[in-house]
Structure formats: C-alpha cells, structure tokens
Motif scaffolding. Structure first.
Motif, PDB file in Angstrom:
ATOM      1  N   CYS A 111      -6.163 -10.358   7.409  1.00 39.17           N
ATOM      2  CA  CYS A 111      -5.027  -9.512   7.777  1.00 39.17           C
ATOM      3  C   CYS A 111      -5.554  -8.412   8.691  1.00 39.17           C
ATOM      4  O   CYS A 111      -6.492  -7.706   8.320  1.00 39.17           O
ATOM      5  N   ASP A 171      -5.078  -4.907  10.070  1.00 43.27           N
ATOM      6  CA  ASP A 171      -4.403  -3.660   9.689  1.00 43.27           C
ATOM      7  C   ASP A 171      -4.472  -2.732  10.899  1.00 43.27           C
ATOM      8  O   ASP A 171      -5.490  -2.081  11.138  1.00 43.27           O
ATOM      9  N   ARG A 201       3.784  -9.025  10.167  1.00 42.28           N
ATOM     10  CA  ARG A 201       4.564  -9.433   8.998  1.00 42.28           C
ATOM     11  C   ARG A 201       4.951  -8.284   8.083  1.00 42.28           C
ATOM     12  O   ARG A 201       5.795  -8.443   7.211  1.00 42.28           O
ATOM     13  N   LEU A 202       4.323  -7.138   8.242  1.00 37.39           N
ATOM     14  CA  LEU A 202       4.600  -6.022   7.326  1.00 37.39           C
ATOM     15  C   LEU A 202       4.290  -4.719   8.031  1.00 37.39           C
ATOM     16  O   LEU A 202       3.351  -4.645   8.831  1.00 37.39           O
ATOM     17  N   GLN A 203       5.081  -3.703   7.743  1.00 37.52           N
ATOM     18  CA  GLN A 203       4.788  -2.356   8.222  1.00 37.52           C
ATOM     19  C   GLN A 203       4.835  -1.398   7.045  1.00 37.52           C
ATOM     20  O   GLN A 203       5.640  -1.563   6.127  1.00 37.52           O
ATOM     21  N   LEU A 204       3.970  -0.400   7.083  1.00 40.47           N
ATOM     22  CA  LEU A 204       3.986   0.665   6.096  1.00 40.47           C
ATOM     23  C   LEU A 204       4.012   2.013   6.807  1.00 40.47           C
ATOM     24  O   LEU A 204       3.378   2.176   7.862  1.00 40.47           O
ATOM     25  N   GLU A 214       6.953   1.916   1.872  1.00 38.78           N
ATOM     26  CA  GLU A 214       7.763   1.056   2.734  1.00 38.78           C
ATOM     27  C   GLU A 214       8.793   1.937   3.438  1.00 38.78           C
ATOM     28  O   GLU A 214       9.427   2.791   2.819  1.00 38.78           O
ATOM     29  N   THR A 274       0.988  -1.598  11.235  1.00 34.65           N
ATOM     30  CA  THR A 274       1.502  -2.961  11.271  1.00 34.65           C
ATOM     31  C   THR A 274       0.412  -3.909  10.793  1.00 34.65           C
ATOM     32  O   THR A 274      -0.752  -3.783  11.183  1.00 34.65           O
ATOM     33  N   ALA A 303       2.555 -15.196   5.333  1.00 32.65           N
ATOM     34  CA  ALA A 303       2.952 -14.086   4.474  1.00 32.65           C
ATOM     35  C   ALA A 303       2.186 -14.176   3.169  1.00 32.65           C
ATOM     36  O   ALA A 303       2.524 -14.958   2.303  1.00 32.65           O
ATOM     37  N   ARG A 321      -0.339  -8.832  -0.940  1.00 35.96           N
ATOM     38  CA  ARG A 321      -1.296  -7.771  -0.658  1.00 35.96           C
ATOM     39  C   ARG A 321      -2.299  -7.670  -1.778  1.00 35.96           C
ATOM     40  O   ARG A 321      -3.343  -7.120  -1.662  1.00 35.96           O
TER      41      ARG A 321
END
Length: 286
Positions: free
Chosen positions: A92, A94, A116-119, A256, A277, A283, A286
């Motif tokens: 992944c 980061d 695929r993901l944002q924080l 999130e 991101t 997917a 985590r």
C-alpha cells in the motif's frame, strides 16, 4: 550577498512529523498486537522512502506500507516493488499530498495501483487558545461520564477484554500466552489507554500515544448502545487535558473525512492538516 534560506512551509513540517510518527506507531502496534501469532516485520529505507513489510502478514495493507514515496524516488519504484514482490506482496502506497504529483500517480497507475482510501490528518496545538478543555471534567461529571486510565496489569486485562468485545469476540479466541507476553504494553507511560464509563458500565475507550513532545489520539471506540451520548467527545477532551499536563506541544490524529469522529475532533479544537491517499492494487484490510 547571501540569499536567506527558505523556511519550510508549516504544513510540510507537520507532514514530516506525521510520517515519522506513523512509522513509530506502526512498529509499536506490531510489537503489541495480540492477533499476530507470527510476525516478521522489517523497516527498510530506499532513498527518502520507508518500506514497512511483514512477509508473514501478506494481506495487511497496514503492515505492508510504503511511506514517504514521491517524485524524488520515482526512478526507484522498480526496486521498491521488488522488495515486496520477493514475498509475494502488493504494498500500500501511503501518499501525502505534497508527494502525489501527476508523475507519481501515472507511475503507480501503470503498475496497477489505484487510490482506494483517504484519511484526514488533524492537529491540535497547545500554544493556541483551546476552548472547552478546562471545563471538560465538569461537563463529564454533569453528563455522568467517568474516565479511568489503564494503569496496571489487572486493568490492562479488563481493557483487552473490552477490545475483544469491540471486535465482536468474547475473549475465548485469545492466546493466553500471547496476552501474558503483551499485556505490559497496555499500561505504559508512552501508550496510555482510557475507558469511559456511563452508569458504571464501559461505554467507550481510546488511546494516547506519546513520542517526545508530540502525542497521537488513536483507537477511539464507542460501544453501539452508548453512541450519540458524548462519549467520544469526552474521551478526546480528557486525553487533550492529559497531553497538556504532560507538556506536549501538539497532538495529531486521523479520521475518515466527514465522519462523526471528524466532527467530534473539530468540536474539540483540532484542525485539518492534510488528506492522505492510500494507493493499492486491491481493497485490503488495514
């Protein structure tokens, strides 16, 4: 005549602090984990990029992360991917916004990675006026919320049982030997755990991870029956009070975007620093 040196943008200082803090937290979480029966966690540096790799947890995007990758290391991408490919792992990536250029995005997309993901990463500084912190103990008392720090082995064992409850288990699947070896991590001064109770019953919990003059709020959880009753807000304020008493200069956290946690953090004085991101091929958890 000497040209004055350019000071880094304050947000970029936060980015570098968070990159370092994230690496230290990941290493610590790997050490304290009650659920990794086997681990071979390594940290490798290639240029300015840090590779976190656990070949015994190939499906973990958390323990198989590439942190700090950006334009400066673009030519090293084959070498970076090769380190993971040797263990059959797709990592992944980061990525902080300052490193996510169009060239980086194109290079990752060409290798099959997609965002695929944002924080959202947030910061609370103590050299600014922090409204609401000093009155939080009175508010908790008025709302009937009681805060307790996990401070010994017996309390840590009870806390671990709460973690199991939050995961939908009853503790029967935990390895007793593992708990005995790892329990000391749960009442350390640099990893402080708290339980919020309402009516004498555990309602929520959260952690404060400390490194130097910086803290990190993590592992926030409110049990379903107690949601929308101010539990997380009270836990946030209590840990901020603790951080201030410890002399910390700043506290970070991640949430999130636009979640209830995001709203609660803003209510307690946190400010958005940036959005990260996570680029992955599939997917993964985590």
């Amino acid at each position: 005549m000497m040209t004055p040196s350019r000071q880094p943008h304050p947000v970029l200082r936060d980015v570098e602090r968070l990159i370092q803090l994230e690496m230290e937290m990941t290493k610590f979480n790997n050490e304290r984990s009650l659920y990794l029966k086997e681990s071979h966690f390594t940290v490798t540096q290639i240029g300015g990029t840090t590779l976190l790799l656990d070949e015994l947890s190939p499906l973990s995007s958390y323990y198989n992360r590439v942190i700090g990758f950006g334009p400066a290391d673009l030519e090293r991408l084959p070498e970076i991917l090769g380190k993971y490919a040797a263990s059959g792992i797709d990592p992944c990536f980061d990525l902080s916004p300052d490193r996510q250029t169009s060239e980086v995005a194109e290079a990752l997309a060409a290798k099959g990675f997609v965002p695929r993901l944002q924080l959202a990463f947030l910061k609370h500084e103590f050299d600014k006026e922090n409204l609401g912190l000093e009155s939080s103990e009175r508010a908790q008392s008025r709302e009937g919320i009681h805060m307790a720090r996990v401070s010994n082995e017996a309390e840590a064992l009870a806390f671990i049982q709460l973690i199991e409850r939050s995961r939908g288990g009853d503790g029967s699947s935990l390895d007793e030997g593992m708990v005995k070896r790892k329990i000391r991590y749960y009442y350390r001064d640099d990893f402080r755990n708290y339980v919020a109770s309402l009516g004498g019953e555990p309602a929520g919990m959260g952690s404060l991870f400390v490194r130097g003059d910086t803290g990190y709020l993590a592992n926030d959880y409110t049990f379903p029956a107690y949601r929308n009753r101010g539990i997380q807000t009270s836990l946030i304020r209590y840990r901020l009070q603790t951080a201030r008493k410890l002399g910390l200069k700043r506290v970070y956290t991640d949430v999130e975007f636009a979640s209830a946690s995001h709203a609660n953090m803003l209510k307690c004085g946190f400010e958005l620093v940036y959005m990260n991101t996570f680029w992955m091929k599939t997917a993964l958890p985590r």
